[in-house]
Every structure is written in C-alpha cells, then in structure tokens.
Design a protein around this motif. Structure first.
Motif, PDB file in Angstrom:
ATOM      1  N   TYR A   1       0.815  -1.216   0.000  1.00 23.46           N
ATOM      2  CA  TYR A   1       0.000   0.000   0.000  1.00 23.46           C
ATOM      3  C   TYR A   1       0.850   1.269   0.000  1.00 23.46           C
ATOM      4  O   TYR A   1       0.339   2.373   0.178  1.00 23.46           O
ATOM      5  CB  TYR A   1      -0.970   0.015   1.189  1.00 23.46           C
ATOM      6  CG  TYR A   1      -0.336  -0.008   2.568  1.00 23.46           C
ATOM      7  CD1 TYR A   1       0.279   1.123   3.096  1.00 23.46           C
ATOM      8  CD2 TYR A   1      -0.413  -1.139   3.363  1.00 23.46           C
ATOM      9  CE1 TYR A   1       0.840   1.111   4.369  1.00 23.46           C
ATOM     10  CE2 TYR A   1       0.132  -1.166   4.631  1.00 23.46           C
ATOM     11  CZ  TYR A   1       0.758  -0.031   5.123  1.00 23.46           C
ATOM     12  OH  TYR A   1       1.301  -0.049   6.387  1.00 23.46           O
TER      13      TYR A   1
ATOM     14  N   ASN B   1      -0.305 -12.182   1.328  1.00 20.32           N
ATOM     15  CA  ASN B   1      -0.919 -11.475   2.459  1.00 20.32           C
ATOM     16  C   ASN B   1      -0.574  -9.990   2.426  1.00 20.32           C
ATOM     17  O   ASN B   1      -0.492  -9.328   3.463  1.00 20.32           O
ATOM     18  CB  ASN B   1      -0.494 -12.078   3.803  1.00 20.32           C
ATOM     19  CG  ASN B   1      -1.395 -11.623   4.939  1.00 20.32           C
ATOM     20  OD1 ASN B   1      -2.586 -11.372   4.742  1.00 20.32           O
ATOM     21  ND2 ASN B   1      -0.835 -11.501   6.136  1.00 20.32           N
ATOM     22  N   ASP B   2      -0.374  -9.478   1.208  1.00 21.98           N
ATOM     23  CA  ASP B   2       0.045  -8.081   1.044  1.00 21.98           C
ATOM     24  C   ASP B   2      -0.630  -7.470  -0.181  1.00 21.98           C
ATOM     25  O   ASP B   2      -0.014  -6.730  -0.938  1.00 21.98           O
ATOM     26  CB  ASP B   2       1.573  -8.013   0.908  1.00 21.98           C
ATOM     27  CG  ASP B   2       2.119  -6.594   1.033  1.00 21.98           C
ATOM     28  OD1 ASP B   2       1.500  -5.768   1.738  1.00 21.98           O
ATOM     29  OD2 ASP B   2       3.163  -6.307   0.404  1.00 21.98           O
TER      30      ASP B   2
ATOM     31  N   PHE C   1      -3.886  -5.151  -1.762  1.00 19.05           N
ATOM     32  CA  PHE C   1      -4.784  -4.062  -1.387  1.00 19.05           C
ATOM     33  C   PHE C   1      -5.582  -3.605  -2.601  1.00 19.05           C
ATOM     34  O   PHE C   1      -5.152  -3.792  -3.744  1.00 19.05           O
ATOM     35  CB  PHE C   1      -3.976  -2.885  -0.817  1.00 19.05           C
ATOM     36  CG  PHE C   1      -3.272  -3.202   0.470  1.00 19.05           C
ATOM     37  CD1 PHE C   1      -3.827  -2.851   1.687  1.00 19.05           C
ATOM     38  CD2 PHE C   1      -2.064  -3.885   0.463  1.00 19.05           C
ATOM     39  CE1 PHE C   1      -3.192  -3.170   2.878  1.00 19.05           C
ATOM     40  CE2 PHE C   1      -1.417  -4.205   1.649  1.00 19.05           C
ATOM     41  CZ  PHE C   1      -1.986  -3.840   2.860  1.00 19.05           C
TER      42      PHE C   1
ATOM     43  N   SER D   1     -10.984   3.960   3.284  1.00 25.97           N
ATOM     44  CA  SER D   1     -10.147   3.135   4.150  1.00 25.97           C
ATOM     45  C   SER D   1      -9.508   3.963   5.259  1.00 25.97           C
ATOM     46  O   SER D   1      -9.412   3.521   6.407  1.00 25.97           O
ATOM     47  CB  SER D   1      -9.066   2.439   3.322  1.00 25.97           C
ATOM     48  OG  SER D   1      -8.254   1.621   4.134  1.00 25.97           O
TER      49      SER D   1
ATOM     50  N   LEU E   1      -6.201   2.298   6.977  1.00 25.57           N
ATOM     51  CA  LEU E   1      -5.006   2.005   6.200  1.00 25.57           C
ATOM     52  C   LEU E   1      -5.059   2.852   4.937  1.00 25.57           C
ATOM     53  O   LEU E   1      -6.141   3.282   4.521  1.00 25.57           O
ATOM     54  CB  LEU E   1      -4.937   0.517   5.835  1.00 25.57           C
ATOM     55  CG  LEU E   1      -4.630  -0.474   6.952  1.00 25.57           C
ATOM     56  CD1 LEU E   1      -4.847  -1.911   6.444  1.00 25.57           C
ATOM     57  CD2 LEU E   1      -3.207  -0.301   7.454  1.00 25.57           C
TER      58      LEU E   1
ATOM     59  N   LYS F   1      -7.339  -3.472   2.592  1.00 32.45           N
ATOM     60  CA  LYS F   1      -6.583  -4.713   2.497  1.00 32.45           C
ATOM     61  C   LYS F   1      -7.474  -5.852   1.997  1.00 32.45           C
ATOM     62  O   LYS F   1      -8.604  -6.030   2.467  1.00 32.45           O
ATOM     63  CB  LYS F   1      -5.973  -5.089   3.844  1.00 32.45           C
ATOM     64  CG  LYS F   1      -4.978  -6.250   3.721  1.00 32.45           C
ATOM     65  CD  LYS F   1      -4.220  -6.521   5.014  1.00 32.45           C
ATOM     66  CE  LYS F   1      -3.170  -7.617   4.778  1.00 32.45           C
ATOM     67  NZ  LYS F   1      -2.438  -7.963   6.000  1.00 32.45           N
TER      68      LYS F   1
ATOM     69  N   GLU G   1      -9.879  -8.448   3.699  1.00 32.01           N
ATOM     70  CA  GLU G   1      -9.136  -9.208   4.710  1.00 32.01           C
ATOM     71  C   GLU G   1     -10.039  -9.634   5.873  1.00 32.01           C
ATOM     72  O   GLU G   1     -10.716  -8.809   6.504  1.00 32.01           O
ATOM     73  CB  GLU G   1      -7.970  -8.375   5.220  1.00 32.01           C
ATOM     74  CG  GLU G   1      -7.302  -8.889   6.479  1.00 32.01           C
ATOM     75  CD  GLU G   1      -6.710 -10.279   6.289  1.00 32.01           C
ATOM     76  OE1 GLU G   1      -6.684 -11.031   7.282  1.00 32.01           O
ATOM     77  OE2 GLU G   1      -6.276 -10.607   5.164  1.00 32.01           O
TER      78      GLU G   1
END
Length: 383
Positions: free
Chosen positions: A267, A288-289, A291, A301, A308, A312, A329
């Motif tokens: 991000y 797991n990264d 967005f 967001s 964030l 995500k 997420e």
C-alpha cells in the motif's frame, strides 16, 4: 469481423466496445470457472455452510468446483421466451437509486415459485436486492435471473452444504476492460439487443437452514438469507477477480476484469499486480500483502475502523480459490460495519451495506446514491 487468436470480436462502436465469443475449441480453465456466452472465463462464487470439529457452523465464500457449477445450473441460459413467461418482480431504489428486474425461473410450485414458501422466499430475496437498489445509481435496469432448488455440492461431505451461488452472467469489453453487463449498460447508456437476458445469475439451495427475516439478522444455527444474498450480489455486480493462481495469468489474458485493475501489491505506492510477470503474480496472490487501490476506496479506508492507506484484501498462503483476492481481509474487517465482503462468517448481519464495499463499487464504475443508508464506519484511532 476481426479474428483474434481463437476469439471473434464484433466491434460495435468506435473500438470502445467488443462482444467476444470463444470458439468451441476453447474450454474453461481452473476450478469453478465458467465460460460465458460471450466467451469470457469467469469464476463462479458460492457460499457454503461449514461445520467445524466442535459442531459450530459458519458461512464461507469460495469458487465452485466443476461439479458444483453444474449442479447450480449456472450455465443454463434464460431465453427471452422463458423470461417473458416466468414470474417477475421489479425492485426500485426510487428516483436516485437503481432498478432491478428479477425473473424467477423456477417451475410452477418449486423454489421461488413454491406454493407454500415461495412468497416468503421472494420477499427475502427482494429485500437483499432492495439494499443494493438504495445505494447504487443505475439508470439502466439490471436484470437478475434467480432460481431456488437443491444444490448438490458433489463432495459427499455432510459437514459442508452449498448455500447459494452467484456471478455476472456475461461481460463486455469497454476501454480494454472486461466489464460485467450490469455495469456495462450504465456506462453505455443502454443495452444492446444481443446482450444476455440476465446480467446476474443467482441460484439458492432450498434445503439450507435459512432465516428469511428481512432485517438480515438470523436465529442461532440458521443463515440470514438476506445478508448472504447481499454478499453474493456484490460478486454479481463485479466484485470478482480473474487471476489464475496456477499460471499467474488473467483468465482472459490480456483483458482484465474491472476489479483486476485495482489489485495492488502493498500500500506504499501504485503497484498493480496485473502488470507483474507471471511468476511474480503467483507469489503476489498468496503474499498477504494485497490491497484495493482505488481513489474512493483509499479515502474510505483512511476513515474506517481499521484505517489504512488502501483497503486490504484477503490473500493468505496458501491461496484460497475464490476466497482470495475477491474479498476483503478477514481479520481486519470482520466487524459488522465492514464485514459484508469478508470470505468467512458473514452470514449474520444487517440489511445495510458497509462503506468499504460501496467505495469499491464506486471505483469499479458505479455511481453511488448520496447520503444513502449504509453500515457506517466511524473514524476510530487504531488500537
């Protein structure tokens, strides 16, 4: 007429829109991937009841197996004659909202047209559609083909039950992007005569433990019909990616889905996954990264209960077919105010759509209704 490898494209207006048909030699690839009438490969999403070792049940969304796609009858086309003769309903969000035309394709006395339970089932389905009609603006009517019958998930596992399936019926290419027809008609200002009768296909299991309460809340041990279908309708409206985790390629390479254009690695800066090499994309999809990098989503967001710079997305290792990428997420957004589009446990909730989901829809191209009722996400300092 113009030939492109195994596809034939009929160009309809100033190179802006193409209707693409695959030849019969091209087959769908990957689990739960359906080949639409126009030749687009698209994942079909389904919600399943999953029972854990302690006996608890939850709802989980993922792509379907080929057996499940067949059982769900997703590829059954609704003819114009069927649409004209089947029971129909119109759901309107008013002057500023969207209009949805629903065709209940079940035979007389079955499913949504059941003589005993049909009226209750239709009322709940229309409540789910109403939630969407009040928050997105769609001057061109969106057509839904809805059916309710026994969905055999084909796995002979009593711990899992397929609850419902949904997806875009077809796509049109606008500005080099495969756009679900529900959105394409809004961008084009009208529907082409050779478009499919339905824009979204929905199939629901009539054997599931449904709670038909129209407020989206369900009794213990049952699943909210309204909230579950609100979730599935989001996939039908276009919250669906086309990344193939096995190859790293787009399912309709080189044409991305509208959603694909916003999937970002990290991000910190724009870093679209679709622009990466195949091997890198395969790693991205389970990093797991990931967005969602859209202007409306980013703004929302930052104001959410989990602020964030970008929203995500769910991208665990190993990759979870259907759950990964096309959902937010799980751990961050399980709260009722943000949790409609988490992959697991969304079967209890309300009849309101959260602002994270709405901001994603806005970035995809839908116009939102100003000041529409939604599950708000008040600003809160991250703990």
């Amino acid at each position: 007429m113009k030939t492109m490898s195994s596809r034939v494209a009929f160009w309809l207006s100033a190179s802006a829109v193409a209707l693409v048909f695959s030849s019969t030699s091209v087959s769908a690839q990957g689990p739960g991937v359906h080949l639409t009438r126009n030749g687009f490969r698209t994942p079909i999403f389904g919600v399943s009841q999953v029972r854990d070792a302690s006996g608890g049940v939850t709802a989980a969304c993922a792509t379907l197996t080929p057996t499940q796609v067949e059982a769900a009858r997703f590829d059954r086309q609704v003819s114009r004659a069927m649409a004209a003769s089947s029971p129909q309903a119109v759901v309107s969000g008013g002057e500023n909202g969207a209009t949805f035309n629903i065709t209940y394709t079940d035979a007389d006395g079955t499913g949504f047209n059941d003589t005993v339970n049909g009226a209750t089932r239709r009322r709940s389905f229309e409540a789910a559609v109403t939630a969407w009609s009040k928050v997105i603006k769609a001057p061109q009517p969106i057509e839904i083909a809805a059916s309710m019958h026994t969905l055999d998930d084909g796995d002979n596992n009593p711990q899992t039950v397929l609850l419902a399936t949904a997806g875009p019926t077809d796509f049109w290419v606008i500005e080099d992007t495969a756009t679900p027809s529900s959105l394409a008609w809004q961008k084009l200002g009208g529907k082409y005569d050779n478009g499919s009768p339905s824009d979204i296909t929905v199939n629901v299991n009539d054997q599931a433990d449904w709670d038909y309460a129209v407020n989206g809340v369900s009794a213990e041990g049952k699943f909210s019909f309204v909230y579950t279908l609100m979730h599935e309708l989001a996939h039908g409206l276009g919250m669906v990616d086309s990344f193939d985790p096995e190859t790293g390629n787009l399912l309709n390479d080189p044409i991305p889905f509208a959603y694909d254009r916003f999937v970002n690695k990290g991000y910190g800066a724009p870093n679209l996954v679709m622009n990466h090499a195949s091997e890198e994309k395969k790693r991205d999809l389970k990093s797991n990264d990931l967005f969602f990098n859209g202007p409306s989503a980013n703004e929302t967001s930052l104001q959410s209960i989990r602020p964030l710079p970008m929203i995500k997305l769910y991208a665990p290792d190993p990759h979870q077919a259907g759950s990964s990428v096309s959902h937010v997420e799980q751990d961050l957004y399980a709260d009722l105010q943000t949790g409609l589009m988490t992959p697991v446990g969304f079967g209890q909730g309300s009849n309101l759509i959260d602002t994270l989901t709405l901001s994603i829809m806005k970035d995809l191209g839908y116009e939102l209704v100003p000041d529409a009722p939604n599950a708000s996400t008040p600003t809160r300092t991250r703990q």
